[in-house]
Every structure is written in C-alpha cells, then in structure tokens.
Design an enzyme around this catalytic site. Structure first.
Site, PDB file in Angstrom:
ATOM      1  N   HIS A  72       0.847  -1.202   0.000  1.00  0.00           N
ATOM      2  CA  HIS A  72       0.000   0.000   0.000  1.00  0.00           C
ATOM      3  C   HIS A  72       0.879   1.247   0.000  1.00  0.00           C
ATOM      4  O   HIS A  72       1.740   1.410   0.857  1.00  0.00           O
ATOM      5  CB  HIS A  72      -0.904   0.014   1.238  1.00  0.00           C
ATOM      6  CG  HIS A  72      -2.108  -0.860   1.092  1.00  0.00           C
ATOM      7  ND1 HIS A  72      -3.290  -0.616   1.739  1.00  0.00           N
ATOM      8  CD2 HIS A  72      -2.303  -1.970   0.352  1.00  0.00           C
ATOM      9  CE1 HIS A  72      -4.170  -1.549   1.405  1.00  0.00           C
ATOM     10  NE2 HIS A  72      -3.597  -2.393   0.571  1.00  0.00           N
ATOM     11  N   TYR A 201      -9.186   5.933   6.973  1.00  0.00           N
ATOM     12  CA  TYR A 201      -9.413   6.256   8.383  1.00  0.00           C
ATOM     13  C   TYR A 201     -10.369   7.444   8.406  1.00  0.00           C
ATOM     14  O   TYR A 201     -10.077   8.475   7.800  1.00  0.00           O
ATOM     15  CB  TYR A 201      -8.109   6.668   9.052  1.00  0.00           C
ATOM     16  CG  TYR A 201      -7.123   5.533   9.285  1.00  0.00           C
ATOM     17  CD1 TYR A 201      -7.052   4.891  10.512  1.00  0.00           C
ATOM     18  CD2 TYR A 201      -6.251   5.118   8.278  1.00  0.00           C
ATOM     19  CE1 TYR A 201      -6.144   3.867  10.744  1.00  0.00           C
ATOM     20  CE2 TYR A 201      -5.332   4.089   8.497  1.00  0.00           C
ATOM     21  CZ  TYR A 201      -5.299   3.467   9.737  1.00  0.00           C
ATOM     22  OH  TYR A 201      -4.396   2.449   9.964  1.00  0.00           O
ATOM     23  N   PRO A 293      -5.159  -0.074  18.433  1.00  0.00           N
ATOM     24  CA  PRO A 293      -4.867  -0.506  17.060  1.00  0.00           C
ATOM     25  C   PRO A 293      -4.850   0.611  16.006  1.00  0.00           C
ATOM     26  O   PRO A 293      -4.502   0.351  14.855  1.00  0.00           O
ATOM     27  CB  PRO A 293      -6.005  -1.499  16.758  1.00  0.00           C
ATOM     28  CG  PRO A 293      -7.110  -1.118  17.680  1.00  0.00           C
ATOM     29  CD  PRO A 293      -6.472  -0.559  18.911  1.00  0.00           C
ATOM     30  N   LYS A 297       0.294  -0.754  14.978  1.00  0.00           N
ATOM     31  CA  LYS A 297       1.683  -0.953  15.406  1.00  0.00           C
ATOM     32  C   LYS A 297       1.954  -2.250  16.180  1.00  0.00           C
ATOM     33  O   LYS A 297       3.125  -2.617  16.360  1.00  0.00           O
ATOM     34  CB  LYS A 297       2.123   0.226  16.293  1.00  0.00           C
ATOM     35  CG  LYS A 297       2.309   1.510  15.520  1.00  0.00           C
ATOM     36  CD  LYS A 297       3.609   1.495  14.743  1.00  0.00           C
ATOM     37  CE  LYS A 297       3.741   2.610  13.757  1.00  0.00           C
ATOM     38  NZ  LYS A 297       3.551   2.240  12.355  1.00  0.00           N
ATOM     39  N   TYR A 385       3.939   5.916  10.237  1.00  0.00           N
ATOM     40  CA  TYR A 385       3.075   4.817   9.762  1.00  0.00           C
ATOM     41  C   TYR A 385       3.891   3.738   9.054  1.00  0.00           C
ATOM     42  O   TYR A 385       3.678   2.547   9.274  1.00  0.00           O
ATOM     43  CB  TYR A 385       1.985   5.367   8.832  1.00  0.00           C
ATOM     44  CG  TYR A 385       0.811   4.422   8.680  1.00  0.00           C
ATOM     45  CD1 TYR A 385      -0.326   4.550   9.483  1.00  0.00           C
ATOM     46  CD2 TYR A 385       0.830   3.390   7.743  1.00  0.00           C
ATOM     47  CE1 TYR A 385      -1.393   3.683   9.366  1.00  0.00           C
ATOM     48  CE2 TYR A 385      -0.237   2.516   7.616  1.00  0.00           C
ATOM     49  CZ  TYR A 385      -1.341   2.674   8.426  1.00  0.00           C
ATOM     50  OH  TYR A 385      -2.399   1.795   8.310  1.00  0.00           O
TER      51      TYR A 385
HETATM   52  C1  PHB Z   1      -6.694  -4.163  10.098  1.00  0.00           C
HETATM   53  O1  PHB Z   1      -6.692  -4.369   8.882  1.00  0.00           O
HETATM   54  O2  PHB Z   1      -7.120  -5.014  10.904  1.00  0.00           O
HETATM   55  C2  PHB Z   1      -6.196  -2.869  10.621  1.00  0.00           C
HETATM   56  C3  PHB Z   1      -5.664  -1.948   9.734  1.00  0.00           C
HETATM   57  C4  PHB Z   1      -5.205  -0.734  10.215  1.00  0.00           C
HETATM   58  C5  PHB Z   1      -5.292  -0.453  11.555  1.00  0.00           C
HETATM   59  C6  PHB Z   1      -5.808  -1.377  12.448  1.00  0.00           C
HETATM   60  C7  PHB Z   1      -6.272  -2.593  11.975  1.00  0.00           C
HETATM   61  O3  PHB Z   1      -4.863   0.755  12.001  1.00  0.00           O
END
Ligand code: PHB
Ligand code: APR
Length: 391
Positions: A72, A201, A293, A297, A385
C-alpha cells in the site's frame, strides 16, 4: 530437556525470535499454551511496516508475503466529509506498508520452524518460570500428562498481555504505565471485495470508522463503539448503514457489502511495562506493551523488540558479551514509546470522545486539518506509519 533460549508463546514475537536465533545458530524451544489450530485461527491486525517486511524477507519468511501481501502506497483520511490522501513513498523516500494478515505471518513462521527442528511444543500447560535471577533458569510445564522441566540459559517472555512471564517478575520491580480509552472498536470481516485499494481512516460525528482488507475477496471494517457494546444491538443492517455513513464522503466511493464472517469488539488500551528484563528473563511484544490498534503498530513493535533481543542474545552466545543484553531494555523502550506516542496520537486524532470538552473537539478538527493538509503534517504521519527503524 535443555536449550539455549526457552521462548514462552508462539505468537508473532516468539515465532520470529526463534527464527532469527536459528539463523545465527542459537537453539530455542517454544512453549505454547494453546493448540496449533487455535493459534492459527486468531484473527488480528494486518498492516506490516516497511522494516517488518524487510525483516521477514531477511529470514526467508517473505515468499508468500511477497506473492499474496498487498503493498500500500498510502491511506485516505476523512473528516468533515472531505477525503485527503497521505502518500507514503512521496513523503518517506520510497517506503510503503504491506497488508498481510497477522495469522498469515504466524502460519508462515510455524511452517518454517517445523521444517528445521520441530521445537514448538503446543498445549504446554501450567508453564512456570524458575530461578530467573540465577545464571541457570528453567521452565516447568505439563504436556500430554507429563511433567517436564526445560533448563536454559535465557527465557524470552513472548506470551502476550495475559501471559505468565510478566507476573513472574517481583511486583516491586515492575514499572508500568496504562491508559484506558472510553471507546472500543466493533470489527467485522466481510466476504466482499475491498471497494478501493487503500485504507480509509475516518473521523465522523457518529464516531471513528476504518476501511481495511485481508485479500482481494475479504474486507475488514471497524466502527468506534462503546467498550461495553452489546453485539446483539448491532444487526448486520445497522453495521452496514453506519459504515456507509461514516466512510463515504461523496466522492463516489461506496463500501461493498457481503456476508459478515465474524463480528468482534476490541477494547482500546495503551500499556507499557518498562521492566522488560529481570535477571535472565526478557519480555518482548504484547507481554511488555499494548497499543491501541489505530496506528497498526502491535505486531510491528513485537518485531522490533525481538530483533533487538536476538542481536543481544547472539552477541552473548557468539562473543560472550553482555553489553547488548544490558542495553536491551533501554534500546527497546525507545522504539516502544515512539510507537506508543504515534498510536495515542492517531487514536486521539480520529475518535469522537464521548465526554470531550467542546474546546478540545475544535482543536481536534484543527489537528486533522493540519496533519492532513500540510506537507509537514502528512510527513509526520507517513514517517511513523511506515515504521521507524529498529533499535
Ligand atoms: C486491520 O486491517 O485489521 C487494521 C488496519 C489498520 C489499523 C488497524 C487494523 O490501524
Ligand atoms: N504459557 C504458554 N503460552 C502462553 C501463555 C502461557 N502461560 N500465555 C499466553 N501464551 C501464548 C498465547 O496463547 C499466544 O499464542 O503466548 C502467545 C502470545 O501471542 P500474542 O498475544 O500474539 O503476542 P505477541 O507474539 O507479542 O504478538 C504481538 O501480535 O497478537 C498481536 O496484538 C498483538 O499485534 C500484537 C502482536
């Protein structure tokens, strides 16, 4: 039984450490409380940082990751109905992340460990640590009805937040920090092709939402909810309706619906046990820290710990030096707190605080505008990130 490093826990931390040690000719045995089926079926996050991907390739665990992992180049962020993109390679000198389920990493590592010596003992019950303050510690456990004692030079506590390793350190020696958030994530795994290639997000008046994926056929989605949320109050129609509301910004993107394969609630907590070493016991991964989450990380932080721990153990076994072992805690904690800071920052930036002050809510919007609207802001997010370098 005897080995050089007794590893407690066959999660990402324990499995990765075993593989790293093996590359340098250091022997280990992993003791895992659960069955292999259980360990393989645990679904968790799925974003691998740039340094984690490099580490997996360096130990020969990158073959399927290279084929099936989804690189990504950025993420979208939505607030007040506007979508803005963070372009990772452009902001970090070419780095990116890879979306690849944690259970796939675990599966690849279990296969590798089986190939060389089979030293993963699943269903090891009643694991107890002994003489960790001496030079000859041991671990006792029960397996297939038999009492076993494993003598070793070092113990790696990779047994997660609820494991036995951290509580084996005298309570008076533990330095711990914790922050509990007033919300949780309701997650779903849906049999639906991801409607776009990159994660989204979203900060929304109704609460945070995240669009993610596991494969070209499976979408992973999250909604901010109450920590005590009752899943019965979230029938599928309500879940989809809320996802559409929070994730669609009027640019034509629409979340694809599909059969919901599972629904779960993840609590949100930040936790650090700064005592990552006591005598011959070293903690790594979730045994020593938990991140919310939002910054993706958890696994990456575990990978950083075990890389530093591996280098220290190898230096001891090959050259007899304890310098890196003595520095382990300080070296690991530097990266731990950096990841804690970023995870806390992303959590605070993107969630709706139920009892937040109106002033703070306006500052949050100004933060969202700054961190997604200015190049310096985007760079800060991108650099963290894709992952700060290991120790
Ligand atoms: C996930 O795909 O489970 C996932 C992706 C990004 C995050 C947290 C979980 O920040
Ligand atoms: N004895 C033996 N094994 C144990 C014990 C015990 N008393 N307690 C726990 N375990 C095992 C668990 O069953 C689990 O398989 O230790 C393992 C710990 O694995 P994780 O919880 O995955 O922790 P870690 O390897 O540090 O992974 C860190 O992965 O799970 C995510 O959220 C986590 O993303 C983070 C990353």
């Amino acid at each position: 039984m005897k080995t050089q490093v007794a590893i407690i826990g066959a999660g990402p931390a324990g499995l990765l450490l075993a593989q790293l040690l093996r590359q340098s000719g250091v022997e280990s045995v992993i003791l895992e409380a659960r069955s292999e089926e259980y360990v393989l079926s645990r679904i968790r996050a799925g974003v691998l940082e740039h340094p984690t991907v490099e580490l997996l390739h360096s130990i020969g665990a990158g073959e399927r990751l290279g084929r099936e992992g989804m690189p990504h180049d950025g993420v979208d962020m939505i607030f007040r109905g506007e979508k803005r993109r963070i372009d990772f390679p452009a902001l970090t000198g070419g780095k990116k992340v890879t979306v690849y389920g944690q259970q796939e990493v675990v599966k690849d590592l279990i296969e590798m460990k089986k190939d060389f010596d089979g030293q993963i003992l699943f269903e090891a019950r009643n694991v107890q640590l002994h003489d960790i303050e001496s030079d000859s510690p041991s671990v006792s456990f029960t397996r297939q009805g038999e009492e076993v004692v494993l003598s070793c030079d070092f113990i790696a506590g990779c047994d997660g937040f609820h494991g036995v390793s951290r509580p084996s350190i005298p309570a008076g020696r533990l330095r711990m920090f914790e922050k509990i958030y007033p919300f949780a994530w309701l997650g779903i795994l849906a049999e639906a092709p991801p409607a776009q290639d990159e994660l989204i997000y979203s900060y929304h008046e109704n609460g945070f939402a995240l669009f993610s994926m596991r494969s070209p056929e499976v979408t992973r989605l999250y909604l901010q909810c109450d920590p005590e949320e009752n899943l019965d109050e979230w029938p599928d129609e309500r879940v989809w309706s809320e996802l559409h509301t929070r994730l669609e910004s009027g640019d034509g993107f629409r979340v694809n619906e599909g059969k919901i394969l599972r629904k779960d609630v993840t609590p949100m907590r930040s936790f650090v046990c700064e005592t990552m070493r006591h005598g011959r016991l070293f903690l790594a991964g979730d045994a020593a820290h938990i991140v919310p989450p939002t910054g993706a990380k958890g696994l990456n932080l575990a990978a950083g710990d075990v890389k530093v721990l591996n280098d220290a153990l190898v230096a001891f076994f090959k050259g007899g030096s304890t310098a890196l072992l003595d520095a382990y805690e300080a070296t690991a904690l530097k990266r731990v707190w950096a990841a804690q800071r970023f995870s806390w920052f992303m959590t605070r930036l993107l969630h709706k605080f139920p009892d937040g002050e109106p002033f703070d809510a306006e500052i949050q919007i100004a933060d969202l505008d700054y961190f997604t609207g200015s190049e310096a802001g985007r760079k800060t997010i991108a650099e963290n990130y894709v992952g700060l370098p290991f120790g």
